[in-house]
Design a protein around this motif. Structure first.
Motif, short mmCIF file in Angstrom:
data_model
loop_
_atom_site.label_atom_id
_atom_site.label_comp_id
_atom_site.label_asym_id
_atom_site.label_seq_id
_atom_site.Cartn_x
_atom_site.Cartn_y
_atom_site.Cartn_z
N ILE A 242 -73.89 -0.77 42.13
CA ILE A 242 -73.07 -1.41 43.17
C ILE A 242 -72.21 -2.52 42.57
N LEU A 243 -72.74 -3.21 41.55
CA LEU A 243 -71.97 -4.26 40.89
C LEU A 243 -70.72 -3.67 40.23
N LEU A 244 -70.88 -2.57 39.50
CA LEU A 244 -69.72 -1.95 38.84
C LEU A 244 -68.74 -1.37 39.86
N LYS A 245 -69.27 -0.76 40.92
CA LYS A 245 -68.39 -0.19 41.95
C LYS A 245 -67.51 -1.27 42.58
N LYS A 246 -68.11 -2.39 42.89
CA LYS A 246 -67.35 -3.47 43.54
C LYS A 246 -66.39 -4.15 42.56
N ARG A 247 -66.88 -4.41 41.33
CA ARG A 247 -66.08 -5.15 40.36
C ARG A 247 -64.85 -4.36 39.92
N PHE A 248 -64.99 -3.01 39.84
CA PHE A 248 -63.90 -2.19 39.33
C PHE A 248 -63.34 -1.22 40.38
N ASN A 249 -63.69 -1.49 41.62
CA ASN A 249 -63.16 -0.71 42.75
C ASN A 249 -63.33 0.81 42.53
N ILE A 250 -64.55 1.19 42.21
CA ILE A 250 -64.86 2.60 41.98
C ILE A 250 -65.15 3.27 43.32
N GLN A 251 -64.37 4.27 43.67
CA GLN A 251 -64.53 4.96 44.94
C GLN A 251 -65.16 6.34 44.72
N ARG A 252 -66.21 6.38 43.91
CA ARG A 252 -66.89 7.64 43.62
C ARG A 252 -68.39 7.42 43.75
N GLY A 253 -69.08 8.48 44.10
CA GLY A 253 -70.51 8.40 44.29
C GLY A 253 -71.28 8.77 43.04
N VAL A 254 -72.56 8.32 43.00
CA VAL A 254 -73.35 8.60 41.81
C VAL A 254 -74.82 8.77 42.19
N SER A 255 -75.49 9.67 41.49
CA SER A 255 -76.92 9.85 41.61
C SER A 255 -77.57 9.33 40.34
N ILE A 256 -78.59 8.49 40.49
CA ILE A 256 -79.32 7.95 39.35
C ILE A 256 -80.77 8.37 39.49
N GLU A 257 -81.19 9.28 38.63
CA GLU A 257 -82.57 9.77 38.65
C GLU A 257 -83.37 9.06 37.57
N ILE A 258 -84.48 8.46 37.97
CA ILE A 258 -85.29 7.66 37.05
C ILE A 258 -86.62 8.37 36.81
N GLU A 259 -86.81 8.82 35.57
CA GLU A 259 -88.11 9.35 35.16
C GLU A 259 -88.92 8.17 34.62
N LEU B 18 -70.51 -3.75 24.78
CA LEU B 18 -71.89 -4.16 25.05
C LEU B 18 -71.93 -5.62 25.52
N ASP B 19 -71.10 -6.47 24.92
CA ASP B 19 -71.06 -7.88 25.33
C ASP B 19 -70.65 -8.00 26.80
N GLU B 20 -69.66 -7.23 27.20
CA GLU B 20 -69.20 -7.29 28.60
C GLU B 20 -70.26 -6.74 29.55
N LEU B 21 -70.92 -5.67 29.13
CA LEU B 21 -72.00 -5.11 29.96
C LEU B 21 -73.16 -6.09 30.07
N ALA B 22 -73.48 -6.78 28.98
CA ALA B 22 -74.57 -7.76 29.00
C ALA B 22 -74.23 -8.91 29.93
N GLU B 23 -72.98 -9.35 29.92
CA GLU B 23 -72.57 -10.44 30.83
C GLU B 23 -72.72 -10.01 32.28
N LEU B 24 -72.34 -8.79 32.59
CA LEU B 24 -72.54 -8.27 33.95
C LEU B 24 -74.03 -8.16 34.25
N GLY B 25 -74.81 -7.74 33.27
CA GLY B 25 -76.25 -7.60 33.47
C GLY B 25 -76.92 -8.91 33.84
N GLY B 26 -76.39 -10.02 33.33
CA GLY B 26 -76.93 -11.33 33.67
C GLY B 26 -76.84 -11.65 35.15
N GLU B 27 -75.93 -11.00 35.86
CA GLU B 27 -75.82 -11.19 37.31
C GLU B 27 -76.91 -10.44 38.07
#
Length: 289
Positions: free
Chosen positions: A73-90, A123-132
């Motif tokens: 949801i953070l990436l969708k909002k920050r970059f205005n992504i209008q696409r859906g995604v399924s995340i399956e966690i094993e 990776l640095d940019e992703l880590a900064e987002l991850g801190g949120e």
């Protein structure tokens, strides 16, 4: 399109809490490394503009409480992504174990969605987002071995530890990280010598790594959860070279240098603890390839 990401668990080789900050967080210094126990994250596009979390583990939330959901949801909002995604966690990492499983899932989601949506983030940019999202997420974005400062978001890469085995044992109890920090009396703890652990890693000295394992949160969890203390005692008795609780617990890990001793420690713990794992230290940083 369907992508796979590995989400490794972490252990704390050293964990110090320095003081409580005005923003309510605690200032920490932590030496962390990844181990070869990992969740598997499968990310795929879906036709509807929504985020679906799929897991067959009843302890994993499938809504906004899930950190991988929060990453999406953070990436969708920050970059205005209008696409859906399924995340399956094993789910292979125990839940609420002090091994950063949820944070690692979020970090894997950030890396995978960066590829899926062609965002081109470093990776640095992703880590900064991850801190949120959470204090452990920046480290989990990078992986490997690192010194984490601030509330955990300031990451300095370190040499990987000497190769060894890690025995992980989690009792059936759960531990609240927030409760552990509330009960922590910083003025009374014996602070670890973080610089000694850094020197041990620089020298690739297994014996020095073992002798400098220290976690200031350990005494809080041990006071109220005698089963954690029991696991520590038994792990030492069965032959682990050095033993420590990871994070706020309740998982205990032991380092074992020689493979010939691994099965003895593992079998001994399996006699009274259901969740026991024998894995290797990973210690290598993630890439975006």
């Amino acid at each position: 399109m369907r992508l796979m990401e590995k989400a490794p668990a972490k252990i704390n080789l050293a964990l110090d809490v320095l003081y409580k900050r005005p923003d309510g967080y605690h200032e920490v210094e932590m030496v962390m490394t990844t181990v070869d126990l990992a969740d598997r994250i499968e990310i795929s596009e879906i036709e509807t503009n929504e985020i679906k979390i799929i897991s067959h583990n009843r302890f994993v939330p499938d809504d906004s409480r899930n950190l991988a959901y929060q990453a999406a949801i953070l990436l969708k909002k920050r970059f205005n992504i209008q696409r859906g995604v399924s995340i399956e966690i094993e789910k292979n990492i125990p839940v609420a174990a002090g091994l950063a499983g949820g944070s690692s899932d979020a970090a894997a989601a950030l890396r995978g969605l960066n590829r899926l949506w062609d965002l081109g983030l470093s990776l640095d940019e992703l880590a900064e987002l991850g801190g949120e999202i959470g204090s452990d997420v920046p480290f989990c974005v990078y992986g490997g071995t690192a010194l984490a400062r601030g509330r955990g978001e300031k990451i300095i890469q370190l040499p990987q530890p000497p190769k060894c085995w890690v025995i992980l044992a989690k009792p059936t109890i759960g531990v609240s990280t927030a409760d552990v920090y509330k009960k922590l009396n910083i003025s009374k703890v014996e602070h670890p010598a973080i610089e000694n652990m850094l020197s041990a890693l620089d020298a690739s000295s297994y014996s020095d790594v073992c002798s400098n394992l220290k976690n200031v949160l350990e005494y809080v969890t041990l006071e109220t959860n005698p089963e954690v203390a029991h696991i520590k005692e038994q792990m030492k008795r069965f032959g682990a070279d050095s033993v420590l609780m990871s994070g706020s617990g309740p998982t205990v890990f032991g380092l074992v240098e020689h493979e010939s001793r691994v099965q003895r420690v593992y079998n001994g713990l399996r006699g009274f603890c259901d969740q026991v794992y024998a894995v290797r230290i990973l210690g290598e940083r993630n890439t975006l390839e």
